[in-house]
Design an enzyme around this catalytic site. Sequence first.
Site, short mmCIF file in Angstrom:
data_model
loop_
_atom_site.label_atom_id
_atom_site.label_comp_id
_atom_site.label_asym_id
_atom_site.label_seq_id
_atom_site.Cartn_x
_atom_site.Cartn_y
_atom_site.Cartn_z
N CYS A 5 0.88 -1.16 0.00
CA CYS A 5 0.00 0.00 0.00
C CYS A 5 0.92 1.22 0.00
CB CYS A 5 -0.98 -0.02 1.18
SG CYS A 5 -0.18 0.05 2.80
N LYS A 6 0.48 2.33 0.49
CA LYS A 6 1.31 3.53 0.42
C LYS A 6 2.61 3.36 1.20
CE LYS A 6 1.25 8.49 1.46
NZ LYS A 6 0.42 9.62 1.95
#
Length: 809
Positions: free
Chosen positions: A700-701
């Site tokens: 994810c980020k």
Amino acid sequence: MIACTECLCPPGDNSSLAAQRRFLGFSTFSIRDLLRPKERHLSVSVRTMEGVDEIGELRMSHRQMKGQGHDKIRPEHECFALCDVLHSSVHDKVNSPMMRAALCAQVCKVYRFQTEDQRWLLVREQLSETPLSFSLPRQLLSGLIHEYTHRVQEVIELGDLSPHWDGIRQDVISHCNHLIGCYQDTLVELEKLSAVSCFKSSSRKSDAHLQFVPTNLHAQRMEVTDPDGTGAWYDVITFGAPADHHQAFKHGGLKRLMSKHRKYSSASYLQDQSSRARQLLSTVSKLQPHVFGLSEELLSVSSELNTVRLQEALEPLTQQIGQLVHALKDELVKSALIAIHGQSSTHFSCSHVHSNGHFCDNSPTSDRLSLGQQEVHRRDEEYDEDEWDIAWANVATSLSCIIAMADRLKGQDLCPHKQQETPGSTASPSSSSWQEQLLPLVITLRDCVREAVTKAQAAMTFVVLQHAVVLTVDQGPAQMVLRRHAVFSQAISALVCGFALKLYSSLDDHDFLQQLHTVGVLAQFESLLSIYGDEEGMLEDMEVGVADMSQVAFTVTEAETDREDDLLPTLRGTWYTFVVEMPLPAEAFRSLPQQLRDGCLIRVHPVVFNIGINQQQSLAERFGDTSLQDRLNHQNCERLRGYCETLRDSLPHLTCLQPLSNMLSSLDHCVASRKRKNVELLWTAAMVCRQVGGVRLTSCKSAKDRTAMSVTLEQCVLLRDRHALRDFNTALDCMRRSRQSWGQMLSCYARSDFTVSGFDHGSRPSTLSVSWMSLRRRHVYPVTVLLVTSHLLVLWLLLSLVTLLPKDQ
């Protein structure tokens, strides 16, 4: 290894014990030492997480279990045998030299869960950092510096060029030198940091000198021991989405930037073609002066009126001409000449080339360019593909004429009675007649050689320059190239770590090893980014980075020793042709199939699937554009199906292929349904990946909140479906609590909509409420606020329109 923690909660208050412990340090010891009969106590030092400083001492003792047959201390040899049994799994699969080389700073958790038949599962969860986080980026930077330095040297060695081509060369040199300077500075910083750390935290993801290092890279391994003693390992690599946070995403990610960039050239050449062009340039440059010198020698010898000497002078000339014609007949020369004449630019004119292959600069620039334009326009209109064949054939024909003339002169020399009549008066005329008859033929030969060599040199110079342009200027501005290399570095670091774990744990799996050298390995990247704001740019970066993994190949080598430094993977090759060498100890290497021992390349087949799961994704789905995600999932679904079909055609006997058809059909259905936050698509893709022995990677980020939700949910689903886990909810809650105590996330549930229902396929209704109940207890924002946020936004937009419309009227 044991972990030492300090309880921070008030005495008697154990309600939040897991969340109020502080990690003090760790220590390692052997059970063999603890169970020595003569030593009832063991003292070990406790060290900080970095393993550098001692912070205390831990004193332990073992208790002898009493009962029938156990009221006496066991003899020492029985204790050692017991230790060997206890350590067999951990030592072989976790503490082997290969694993120690690939993993570091390990943190472990052990759970005991009940199965549906009232027996017990032993689950060991291991979170590890890896030295590959810094090792591979440093190797990549060194390789890129060497590659660009070599490219600068190549174009410099082309010599004097016309202004237009010299301008192109200067663009290439400037582009390469800029990147070399950037990479050298970054490499120096990484060398300093790698001496003290092998990890890049998410808080430093925007640091300029850490662009090439993956964010928050961890190997998350789960070992499951069934009640009958059999075990299984499940690995997943987690890291922040490969993206260039330093350059940020104001203008989008790589996919968008590359689509906007206009390529300057229409022709491109591969590395082997460029190498062949440089070889041809060297060959014709050496042969041309040899041919000219031998032709002069032939004329000089002809004045001697000696047929033997004439033949001796003719033989080396014939040999050199043969080598020259062989070089000129290369199809690469012809294709390059056609490409030159097909260029839209009007500055590629062969009329400015000297006989030595260099380009002249004798006339004013404006006059020279206008003449070049007229010449190229004329040639574009009249150029015939057979023109080059005629050029090199003229060289051979000229030589044939010289040979025929030499034979005629030798025939005249066979009539000595003509010279005996007037020996004094015929000698000089005969000498001059030989030279006079050979001179025009030699001049013609030299003209033909000069014309052919000039065209060949122009064509090969074009190939070398064009290849350099394609690999530098045509890749876009230097900052875009740097961005692509940085994203590539992050992705390949995670990929190599995952492949290393998969290879090390499957050395005894003959089918998997056969699959490697026959088809290659599948790498499935799971992305949880939203199609909104900066994360859309991150996904555009990630898409290109994952696609570039297809240019990577692995090969297995035999390590010189079993030391950890000798077992680290090494990166070889250049851009588009990178090969990662995976060293194995001698014993493990000798057990491999012959194809892998012979250095067979293991191809990588990367796929990436993305489903946004946070509130920004809700905004994107309601008011934005999710075409990027839809296209990405559709394309990679087709690639995954293609890999599975290739695997089925190549190795039809594999047992893992049987359930693939249903899995792929389910995946197709998920992609076609375009359901909002359809996390079932991710789980189905993960199942296919594990079924074919692929490498799993989740991002994810920053590889924290959403990644933790995904990994823990996947682990519990594996325990339920493959090991008959009884209480799914309890296991999920327990594993997520342990993530908080690890300190790897500030909040495992913050800002996430990752629900269990998407993974449940409707088979267990009792699990549908797990995620929502957990969110209600621990979510940073109330669930009711999250549910109405999008509706409040719609209401705000409507009120704004109502307010603005009367003003416009």
